[in-house]
Design a protein around this motif. Sequence first.
Motif, PDB file in Angstrom:
ATOM      1  N   ALA A  68       0.734  -1.244   0.058  1.00 30.05           N
ATOM      2  CA  ALA A  68      -0.048   0.103   0.190  1.00 30.05           C
ATOM      3  C   ALA A  68       0.762   1.174   0.053  1.00 30.05           C
ATOM      4  O   ALA A  68       0.450   2.283  -0.504  1.00 30.05           O
ATOM      5  CB  ALA A  68      -0.850   0.063   1.230  1.00 30.05           C
ATOM      6  N   ARG A  71       2.209   1.829  -3.428  1.00 32.61           N
ATOM      7  CA  ARG A  71       0.956   2.294  -4.405  1.00 32.61           C
ATOM      8  C   ARG A  71       0.755   3.728  -4.202  1.00 32.61           C
ATOM      9  O   ARG A  71       0.643   4.517  -5.029  1.00 32.61           O
ATOM     10  CB  ARG A  71      -0.216   1.389  -4.192  1.00 32.61           C
ATOM     11  CG  ARG A  71       0.028   0.082  -4.910  1.00 32.61           C
ATOM     12  CD  ARG A  71      -1.228  -0.859  -4.547  1.00 32.61           C
ATOM     13  NE  ARG A  71      -2.156  -0.637  -5.243  1.00 32.61           N
ATOM     14  CZ  ARG A  71      -2.515  -0.801  -6.635  1.00 32.61           C
ATOM     15  NH1 ARG A  71      -1.765  -1.318  -7.287  1.00 32.61           N
ATOM     16  NH2 ARG A  71      -3.590  -0.009  -7.081  1.00 32.61           N
ATOM     17  N   ASP A  72       0.872   3.961  -3.027  1.00 33.24           N
ATOM     18  CA  ASP A  72       0.613   5.585  -2.414  1.00 33.24           C
ATOM     19  C   ASP A  72       1.814   6.207  -3.281  1.00 33.24           C
ATOM     20  O   ASP A  72       1.508   7.364  -3.776  1.00 33.24           O
ATOM     21  CB  ASP A  72       0.684   5.555  -0.983  1.00 33.24           C
ATOM     22  CG  ASP A  72       0.229   7.185  -0.566  1.00 33.24           C
ATOM     23  OD1 ASP A  72      -0.762   7.834  -0.926  1.00 33.24           O
ATOM     24  OD2 ASP A  72       1.034   7.601   0.178  1.00 33.24           O
ATOM     25  N   GLU A  73       3.007   5.721  -2.907  1.00 34.30           N
ATOM     26  CA  GLU A  73       4.223   6.611  -3.443  1.00 34.30           C
ATOM     27  C   GLU A  73       3.965   6.780  -5.255  1.00 34.30           C
ATOM     28  O   GLU A  73       4.272   7.787  -5.552  1.00 34.30           O
ATOM     29  CB  GLU A  73       5.490   6.003  -3.139  1.00 34.30           C
ATOM     30  CG  GLU A  73       5.745   6.001  -1.602  1.00 34.30           C
ATOM     31  CD  GLU A  73       6.911   5.243  -1.298  1.00 34.30           C
ATOM     32  OE1 GLU A  73       7.497   5.839  -0.296  1.00 34.30           O
ATOM     33  OE2 GLU A  73       7.459   4.508  -1.995  1.00 34.30           O
ATOM     34  N   GLN A  75       1.060   7.064  -6.508  1.00 36.40           N
ATOM     35  CA  GLN A  75       0.011   7.726  -6.826  1.00 36.40           C
ATOM     36  C   GLN A  75      -1.213   7.042  -7.388  1.00 36.40           C
ATOM     37  O   GLN A  75      -2.003   7.586  -8.217  1.00 36.40           O
ATOM     38  CB  GLN A  75       0.199   9.011  -7.642  1.00 36.40           C
ATOM     39  CG  GLN A  75       1.226   9.834  -6.867  1.00 36.40           C
ATOM     40  CD  GLN A  75       1.398  11.267  -7.711  1.00 36.40           C
ATOM     41  OE1 GLN A  75       1.367  11.363  -8.798  1.00 36.40           O
ATOM     42  NE2 GLN A  75       1.712  12.409  -6.850  1.00 36.40           N
ATOM     43  N   ILE A  79      -4.917   2.142  -3.138  1.00 33.95           N
ATOM     44  CA  ILE A  79      -3.697   1.791  -2.739  1.00 33.95           C
ATOM     45  C   ILE A  79      -3.609   0.279  -1.961  1.00 33.95           C
ATOM     46  O   ILE A  79      -2.719  -0.263  -1.964  1.00 33.95           O
ATOM     47  CB  ILE A  79      -3.123   2.806  -1.618  1.00 33.95           C
ATOM     48  CG1 ILE A  79      -3.852   2.919  -0.367  1.00 33.95           C
ATOM     49  CG2 ILE A  79      -2.774   4.154  -2.312  1.00 33.95           C
ATOM     50  CD1 ILE A  79      -3.045   3.835   0.709  1.00 33.95           C
ATOM     51  N   TYR A  80      -4.999  -0.042  -1.840  1.00 30.48           N
ATOM     52  CA  TYR A  80      -5.015  -1.400  -1.041  1.00 30.48           C
ATOM     53  C   TYR A  80      -5.280  -2.275  -1.962  1.00 30.48           C
ATOM     54  O   TYR A  80      -5.712  -3.425  -1.621  1.00 30.48           O
ATOM     55  CB  TYR A  80      -6.242  -1.192  -0.119  1.00 30.48           C
ATOM     56  CG  TYR A  80      -5.726  -0.202   0.969  1.00 30.48           C
ATOM     57  CD1 TYR A  80      -4.793  -0.419   1.915  1.00 30.48           C
ATOM     58  CD2 TYR A  80      -6.453   1.033   1.104  1.00 30.48           C
ATOM     59  CE1 TYR A  80      -4.296   0.374   2.945  1.00 30.48           C
ATOM     60  CE2 TYR A  80      -6.229   1.858   2.086  1.00 30.48           C
ATOM     61  CZ  TYR A  80      -5.159   1.556   2.895  1.00 30.48           C
ATOM     62  OH  TYR A  80      -4.670   2.501   4.077  1.00 30.48           O
ATOM     63  N   LEU A 140       1.032   5.560   6.092  1.00 31.33           N
ATOM     64  CA  LEU A 140      -0.082   5.751   5.203  1.00 31.33           C
ATOM     65  C   LEU A 140      -0.680   6.955   5.455  1.00 31.33           C
ATOM     66  O   LEU A 140      -0.872   7.526   6.352  1.00 31.33           O
ATOM     67  CB  LEU A 140      -0.953   4.635   5.258  1.00 31.33           C
ATOM     68  CG  LEU A 140      -0.351   3.271   4.673  1.00 31.33           C
ATOM     69  CD1 LEU A 140      -1.186   2.182   5.042  1.00 31.33           C
ATOM     70  CD2 LEU A 140      -0.307   3.353   3.377  1.00 31.33           C
TER      71      LEU A 140
END
Length: 249
Positions: A68, A71-73, A75, A79-80, A140
């Motif tokens: 997650a 995936r957040d980095e 963008q 993200i999950y 997160l």
Amino acid sequence: MDQQMQDANRKVLLLLDNAPSHVVRDLPLTNVQVFLFPANTTSKIQPMDAGIIAAFKRRYRRFQLQDAIDRDEQQKADIYKVDQLVAMKWAKAAWNDISSKTIANCFKHTGLFERETQKNEVGSEEQDIENELKDAINQLPISGPMSVHELINPEEEQQVAHEEISDEDLIKLSSSQDQEEEEDGEVMDENPPMSTKEKLNVLHSCISFLDLSNPNHVIAHKVLRNIQFEIRTIEKKQTTLDRYFCKEY
């Protein structure tokens, strides 16, 4: 399992709860003796409920939170999000990471066996993983994040377990999941397979980043070099199409 124990010349005791799926009556077993727990005692003396399942979920959630953060980095919108194959690989890796010491310790916690005086190495290992989970949660973009305990033991899991599901219910559940995937706007294959050259380039970049004066980086360097060797070896074996389909490979 019985055949495996015969081949290994071992005899084992298999402890099971009274889940409807555990049908063992009249099985011709020679090297496995099955013992069913009395009703309403699973939460008290079931070794799986004495820490083994929790140890597995800590490791699985660690994979999930690490992904997650990645995936957040990058963008990503969700993200999950994770596909079933990746989740299966996480589950396998999480289970393989649980040590025999952890399993033995959980058996002792049930009170079914005499407890030996020993250093609490297992508790320290599990606490380290919990600390990793806390750090991951804090990284997160979440307002009012849940605790590690809530993450490992979601409220939904506290409901009645081992509920029997009919074939019709399974078909409906599978159909609804397929429909959700079709309606999902994101492309399922977000990360197409990398070529051998791309894999080696990524590994080379990672190795270039390492500082070999750092003991942890030395360990990572050895692991990355081993991965490089495996990739190159596989590529060398698969130099031609006909060799690719040979039984040996």
